[in-house]
Design a protein around this motif. Structure first.
Motif, short mmCIF file in Angstrom:
data_model
loop_
_atom_site.label_atom_id
_atom_site.label_comp_id
_atom_site.label_asym_id
_atom_site.label_seq_id
_atom_site.Cartn_x
_atom_site.Cartn_y
_atom_site.Cartn_z
N UNK A 36 2.92 41.01 -36.99
CA UNK A 36 1.54 40.87 -37.43
C UNK A 36 1.40 41.03 -38.94
N UNK A 37 2.42 41.60 -39.58
CA UNK A 37 2.28 41.86 -41.02
C UNK A 37 3.43 41.32 -41.86
N UNK A 38 4.41 40.66 -41.23
CA UNK A 38 5.50 40.07 -42.00
C UNK A 38 5.92 38.77 -41.36
N UNK A 39 6.66 37.97 -42.13
CA UNK A 39 6.99 36.61 -41.67
C UNK A 39 7.92 36.59 -40.47
N UNK A 40 8.85 37.55 -40.41
CA UNK A 40 9.82 37.57 -39.32
C UNK A 40 10.35 38.97 -39.11
N UNK A 41 11.08 39.13 -38.04
CA UNK A 41 11.71 40.40 -37.69
C UNK A 41 13.19 40.16 -37.46
N UNK A 42 14.01 41.07 -37.95
CA UNK A 42 15.46 41.02 -37.75
C UNK A 42 15.87 42.26 -36.97
N UNK A 43 16.59 42.04 -35.87
CA UNK A 43 16.94 43.14 -34.99
C UNK A 43 18.40 43.07 -34.58
N UNK A 44 18.98 44.24 -34.31
CA UNK A 44 20.36 44.37 -33.84
C UNK A 44 20.30 44.99 -32.46
N UNK A 45 21.10 44.46 -31.52
CA UNK A 45 21.07 44.94 -30.14
C UNK A 45 22.46 45.33 -29.66
N UNK A 46 22.49 46.38 -28.85
CA UNK A 46 23.70 46.77 -28.15
C UNK A 46 23.85 45.93 -26.89
N UNK A 47 25.08 45.80 -26.44
CA UNK A 47 25.38 45.07 -25.20
C UNK A 47 26.13 46.01 -24.26
N UNK A 48 25.46 46.43 -23.19
CA UNK A 48 26.09 47.34 -22.22
C UNK A 48 25.19 47.40 -20.99
N UNK A 91 27.39 38.61 -22.82
CA UNK A 91 26.56 39.49 -22.01
C UNK A 91 25.11 39.45 -22.50
N UNK A 92 24.91 39.49 -23.82
CA UNK A 92 23.56 39.46 -24.35
C UNK A 92 22.87 38.12 -24.12
N UNK A 93 23.64 37.05 -24.09
CA UNK A 93 23.03 35.77 -23.73
C UNK A 93 22.41 35.85 -22.35
N UNK A 94 23.16 36.40 -21.38
CA UNK A 94 22.65 36.49 -20.03
C UNK A 94 21.51 37.48 -19.87
N UNK A 95 21.55 38.55 -20.67
CA UNK A 95 20.54 39.60 -20.54
C UNK A 95 19.26 39.28 -21.31
N UNK A 96 19.37 38.57 -22.45
CA UNK A 96 18.18 38.34 -23.27
C UNK A 96 18.17 37.00 -23.98
N UNK A 97 19.23 36.68 -24.70
CA UNK A 97 19.18 35.55 -25.64
C UNK A 97 18.86 34.22 -24.97
N UNK A 103 14.36 32.70 -32.86
CA UNK A 103 14.48 31.83 -34.02
C UNK A 103 15.92 31.65 -34.45
N UNK A 104 16.68 32.75 -34.49
CA UNK A 104 18.09 32.70 -34.85
C UNK A 104 18.85 33.77 -34.09
N UNK A 105 20.06 33.45 -33.69
CA UNK A 105 20.97 34.42 -33.09
C UNK A 105 22.29 34.35 -33.84
N UNK A 106 22.72 35.48 -34.36
CA UNK A 106 23.99 35.56 -35.06
C UNK A 106 24.97 36.32 -34.17
N UNK A 107 25.95 35.61 -33.63
CA UNK A 107 26.94 36.23 -32.76
C UNK A 107 28.13 36.72 -33.58
N UNK A 108 28.56 37.91 -33.29
CA UNK A 108 29.72 38.51 -33.96
C UNK A 108 30.97 38.04 -33.25
N UNK A 109 31.66 37.09 -33.83
CA UNK A 109 32.82 36.46 -33.20
C UNK A 109 34.03 36.64 -34.10
N UNK A 110 34.99 37.52 -33.72
CA UNK A 110 36.16 37.75 -34.59
C UNK A 110 37.00 36.51 -34.80
N UNK A 111 37.07 35.62 -33.80
CA UNK A 111 37.84 34.40 -33.92
C UNK A 111 39.30 34.68 -34.24
#
Length: 251
Positions: A36-48, A91-97, A103-111
């Motif tokens: 309500x007061x900023x253009x976007x929100x950036x959040x970090x989530x645990x997967x468990x 796991x997070x794709x199935x649970x939420x993403x 708007x954007x999802x940044x996956x941590x992929x060691x590759x």
């Protein structure tokens, strides 16, 4: 390293379902407030599995403009194939993403080049402030995969490669993510403790009897690497969501 810090707000619920509903509602309210007061929100989530009820509630929340939310996650195994269901990004794709139009999802992929992947992820995290972190506490008191006794609570790096403690690997079996400890990778990449704490608000979701000792340590032990979760007491706006089982040793 030892300071008393400030205690997080502690909320206790009769069971993990009630905990998940309350935490999910509070996270959604925080997202709406910030949007309500900023253009976007950036959040970090645990997967468990401990986070499942909360994320199920969050994904049905009304009034959240997910198109203005950017999501990150906080750790990932090294060496698992991209389609492995145990990968935290999957796991997070199935649970939420996969359920909300983020708007954007940044996956941590060691590759194949974890050092380069971590550099890029650190840059993405640093591009703008992190507003919200949704995390848990491990049975050994870890935050993300910052395990005792080697966790650096003042780590200058935002993301790093770590060797997993035996207790963390055993927890993955107890959570029924792997059939045997031998199947759990020994190496992972993780956001560091300072990177997790560098956020506007923390929602720490910790159900279950297996976490009771770690919760007690987190709120009563001296702040230090023997229980990385004690570092939560360095954050000015952290809420700890417990059920009766995980709160058993909290006065």
């Amino acid at each position: 390293m030892s300071t008393t810090g400030t205690q997080p707000r502690v909320e206790v619920f009769p069971d993990r379902e009630a905990l998940g509903r309350a935490a999910g509602d509070d996270i959604a309210a925080e997202l709406r407030r910030r949007l309500a007061r900023q253009d976007g929100v950036r959040m970090i989530l645990a997967a468990a599995p401990s986070q499942l009820e909360t994320l199920e509630r969050l994904r049905t929340a009304e009034g959240v403009d997910w198109s203005r939310v950017t999501a990150f996650h906080m750790d990932e195994y090294v060496g698992l194939p991209p389609n492995a269901p145990q990968r935290f990004g999957n796991w997070l794709k199935g649970a939420l993403f996969d359920h909300v139009p983020l708007g954007n999802v940044h996956l941590l992929d060691p590759g194949s080049d974890p050092a380069e992947a971590l550099r890029q992820y650190a840059d993405e995290l640093a591009a703008a402030p992190i507003d919200v972190v949704v995390l848990g506490i491990g049975v050994n008191g870890h935050l993300a995969f910052n395990d005792p006794p080697d966790a650096d609570l003042a780590d200058p790096q935002p993301v790093r490669v770590v060797e997993l403690a035996e207790a963390s690997r055993r927890q993955q079996v107890d959570d029924e993510c792997f059939a045997r400890v031998e199947d759990v990778p020994r190496t992972a990449v993780t956001l560091t403790v300072p990177r997790l704490l560098d956020a506007g608000r923390l929602f720490c979701v910790v159900p279950g009897a297996a976490k009771a000792a770690a919760v007690r340590s987190a709120v009563t032990d001296p702040i230090g690497p023997d229980c990385p979760a004690t570092a939560l007491r360095r954050h000015p706006d952290c809420t700890l969501y417990l059920d009766k089982e995980s709160a058993a040793h909290v006065g």
